[in-house]
Scaffold this motif. Structure first.
Motif, PDB file in Angstrom:
ATOM      1  N   UNK A 111       0.825  -1.197   0.000  1.00 16.93           N
ATOM      2  CA  UNK A 111       0.000   0.000   0.000  1.00 16.93           C
ATOM      3  C   UNK A 111       0.865   1.256   0.000  1.00 16.93           C
ATOM      4  N   UNK A 112       1.984   1.226   0.707  1.00 22.53           N
ATOM      5  CA  UNK A 112       2.846   2.402   0.717  1.00 22.53           C
ATOM      6  C   UNK A 112       3.363   2.669  -0.679  1.00 22.53           C
ATOM      7  N   UNK A 113       3.651   1.606  -1.446  1.00 24.36           N
ATOM      8  CA  UNK A 113       4.145   1.765  -2.808  1.00 24.36           C
ATOM      9  C   UNK A 113       3.105   2.472  -3.659  1.00 24.36           C
ATOM     10  N   UNK A 114       1.833   2.041  -3.560  1.00 18.85           N
ATOM     11  CA  UNK A 114       0.761   2.683  -4.308  1.00 18.85           C
ATOM     12  C   UNK A 114       0.621   4.133  -3.891  1.00 18.85           C
ATOM     13  N   UNK A 115       0.641   4.384  -2.604  1.00 18.65           N
ATOM     14  CA  UNK A 115       0.478   5.718  -2.058  1.00 18.65           C
ATOM     15  C   UNK A 115       1.563   6.654  -2.583  1.00 18.65           C
ATOM     16  N   UNK A 116       2.826   6.247  -2.484  1.00 15.94           N
ATOM     17  CA  UNK A 116       3.922   7.089  -2.924  1.00 15.94           C
ATOM     18  C   UNK A 116       3.939   7.256  -4.440  1.00 15.94           C
ATOM     19  N   UNK A 147      -5.730  -3.986   0.248  1.00 15.06           N
ATOM     20  CA  UNK A 147      -6.117  -3.415  -1.036  1.00 15.06           C
ATOM     21  C   UNK A 147      -6.086  -1.901  -0.922  1.00 15.06           C
ATOM     22  N   UNK A 148      -5.995  -1.242  -2.055  1.00 14.55           N
ATOM     23  CA  UNK A 148      -5.991   0.208  -2.087  1.00 14.55           C
ATOM     24  C   UNK A 148      -6.747   0.716  -3.295  1.00 14.55           C
ATOM     25  N   UNK A 149      -7.436   1.816  -3.124  1.00 16.00           N
ATOM     26  CA  UNK A 149      -8.191   2.437  -4.211  1.00 16.00           C
ATOM     27  C   UNK A 149      -7.925   3.933  -4.190  1.00 16.00           C
ATOM     28  N   UNK A 207     -11.276 -12.168  -4.833  1.00 16.04           N
ATOM     29  CA  UNK A 207     -12.117 -11.516  -5.826  1.00 16.04           C
ATOM     30  C   UNK A 207     -11.654 -10.072  -6.031  1.00 16.04           C
ATOM     31  N   UNK A 208     -11.461  -9.699  -7.266  1.00 21.37           N
ATOM     32  CA  UNK A 208     -11.028  -8.345  -7.585  1.00 21.37           C
ATOM     33  C   UNK A 208      -9.544  -8.210  -7.823  1.00 21.37           C
ATOM     34  N   UNK A 209      -8.769  -9.227  -7.471  1.00 23.42           N
ATOM     35  CA  UNK A 209      -7.327  -9.161  -7.681  1.00 23.42           C
ATOM     36  C   UNK A 209      -6.985  -9.517  -9.125  1.00 23.42           C
ATOM     37  N   UNK A 229      -9.650   6.575 -11.660  1.00 28.15           N
ATOM     38  CA  UNK A 229      -9.756   5.668 -10.516  1.00 28.15           C
ATOM     39  C   UNK A 229      -8.895   4.435 -10.729  1.00 28.15           C
ATOM     40  N   UNK A 230      -8.054   4.139  -9.751  1.00 30.45           N
ATOM     41  CA  UNK A 230      -7.195   2.956  -9.808  1.00 30.45           C
ATOM     42  C   UNK A 230      -7.419   2.129  -8.544  1.00 30.45           C
ATOM     43  N   UNK A 231      -7.460   0.819  -8.710  1.00 32.02           N
ATOM     44  CA  UNK A 231      -7.681  -0.067  -7.568  1.00 32.02           C
ATOM     45  C   UNK A 231      -6.721  -1.238  -7.636  1.00 32.02           C
ATOM     46  N   UNK A 232      -6.106  -1.554  -6.519  1.00 25.82           N
ATOM     47  CA  UNK A 232      -5.200  -2.690  -6.417  1.00 25.82           C
ATOM     48  C   UNK A 232      -5.663  -3.598  -5.290  1.00 25.82           C
ATOM     49  N   UNK A 233      -5.908  -4.847  -5.624  1.00 25.88           N
ATOM     50  CA  UNK A 233      -6.311  -5.852  -4.637  1.00 25.88           C
ATOM     51  C   UNK A 233      -5.293  -6.980  -4.691  1.00 25.88           C
ATOM     52  N   UNK A 234      -4.634  -7.248  -3.597  1.00 23.90           N
ATOM     53  CA  UNK A 234      -3.609  -8.292  -3.555  1.00 23.90           C
ATOM     54  C   UNK A 234      -4.224  -9.621  -3.130  1.00 23.90           C
TER      55      UNK A 234
END
Length: 360
Positions: free
Chosen positions: A1-6, A106-108, A157-159, A118-123
């Motif tokens: 999540x930190x990677x997505x955030x940064x 996950x992060x959105x 689901x969603x990944x 809008x970008x969403x990442x679900x691990x």
């Protein structure tokens, strides 16, 4: 999540004119522009095949990351009804028990169209199986270590990433240890995550676990309590290694049967507006002003602790939202450029006790 955030903040900063800021995390892909870019002039070596990128070298020695201990205060609201006894962890020295730690995250991000929309990442769910060992038991706590001997991933689901592929990137964590100490009331020291024989993927995999690992034990009151007891725990900590947040959890002792104590809790997450403007370490120049606000969130906890052992059975879920506003230098109209983004982060953690046969 930190990677997505940064990554997203880096992309926003670049769009606002903050290109001088250096980051090891690439920004999100931007949409193609309509303006045509002239083709580069041919060079004498243009007909030569491009060099193959070299794989990153593995670290020379062990890799460690530290998970800072949250700072907590406890307030007993109601002692409950019936016979009151001390609610605390009572481990036995040398006790060993197989456990499984399952983590979801996950992060959105909601961003302007020019920054990818809008970008969403679900691990996939990360599953660490290992042995929890109790060491050096003292009057009010003990040192402990979890040695990971089994790593798995499960489809969610969603990944967009298959669990089997995700699992390959985690195999370097085989043999990882999670070590620290826990007090009798469930509060912990800093935790050290260590890989003795890392490969090139170990550092990133450790960072992922570091940001997703939630406390294994609820924080308990020091006063004697009975079923129905209620207490409130206020915790300050860093979210995604970046934001100062406060978690307020209202716990209740649901039942006490034999040596098992069942506890449930609900969490509220808050935070003040924060300036996280970054400075280029080489030039000393500040990037675009970046402010985080509207920090809010909720969560739930259910845990069972048992007399005579550290091995918990717990499930936790946290959801946090916040907004980022990035203000860059004036544009052609003379007005500062401002871009806003909305973030939604979700974390889940389940710790269960496993039999030795289930670990094989």
């Amino acid at each position: 999540m930190r990677r997505t955030f940064l990554a997203l903040l880096t992309g926003v900063a670049a769009a606002c004119g903050g290109g001088s800021h250096q980051s090891t995390t690439p920004p999100p892909p931007l949409p193609e522009t309509k303006a045509e870019t002239p083709a580069p002039a041919p060079t004498p070596d243009a007909d030569k095949p491009a060099e193959t990128a070299k794989a990153p070298e593995p670290p020379a020695g062990p890799v460690e990351v530290t998970l800072k201990a949250p700072q907590s205060t406890v307030k007993l609201v109601s002692p409950g009804k019936g016979k009151r006894v001390a609610l605390k962890l009572t481990p036995k020295p040398g006790d060993k028990a197989p456990v499984e730690i399952a983590m979801d995250f996950s992060g959105k991000t909601t961003a302007p169209a020019e920054l990818g929309g809008t970008q969403e990442q679900v691990a996939p769910t990360v599953v660490l199986g290992g042995l929890l060992e109790t060491q050096d038991v003292a009057a009010d706590g003990a040192k402990f270590q979890v040695t990971v001997d089994n790593i798995d991933a499960r489809d969610v689901t969603g990944s967009k990433t298959p669990a089997a592929e995700f699992k390959k990137n985690l195999q370097s964590l085989a043999g990882m240890t999670i070590a620290g100490s826990v007090n009798g009331n469930g509060s912990t020291s800093d935790l050290t995550l260590r890989v003795a024989k890392p490969d090139a993927a170990s550092a990133e995999a450790l960072g992922l676990i570091h940001l997703s690992l939630l406390p294994m034990w609820p924080v308990l009151p020091t006063e004697p309590v009975a079923p129905g007891a209620k207490w409130q725990v206020t915790t300050t900590q860093k979210l995604a290694d970046q934001l100062d947040v406060t978690q307020t959890t209202d716990y209740q002792l649901v039942s006490h049967k034999g040596g098992a104590w069942t506890i449930k809790g609900t969490t509220k997450i808050t935070g003040t507006d924060q300036d996280i403007t970054q400075t280029d370490p080489k030039t000393g120049k500040k990037g675009p002003q970046t402010t985080i606000g509207k920090i809010a969130g909720t969560g739930t906890t259910e845990a069972t602790i048992s007399d005579g052992t550290l091995t918990p059975a717990s499930t936790q879920k946290l959801e946090t939202t916040f907004e980022a506003t990035v203000t860059g230098p004036p544009g052609q109209d003379g007005k500062p450029q401002t871009i806003s983004l909305k973030f939604e982060l979700k974390q889940g953690n389940a710790v269960t006790s496993k039999t030795a046969s289930a670990q094989k």
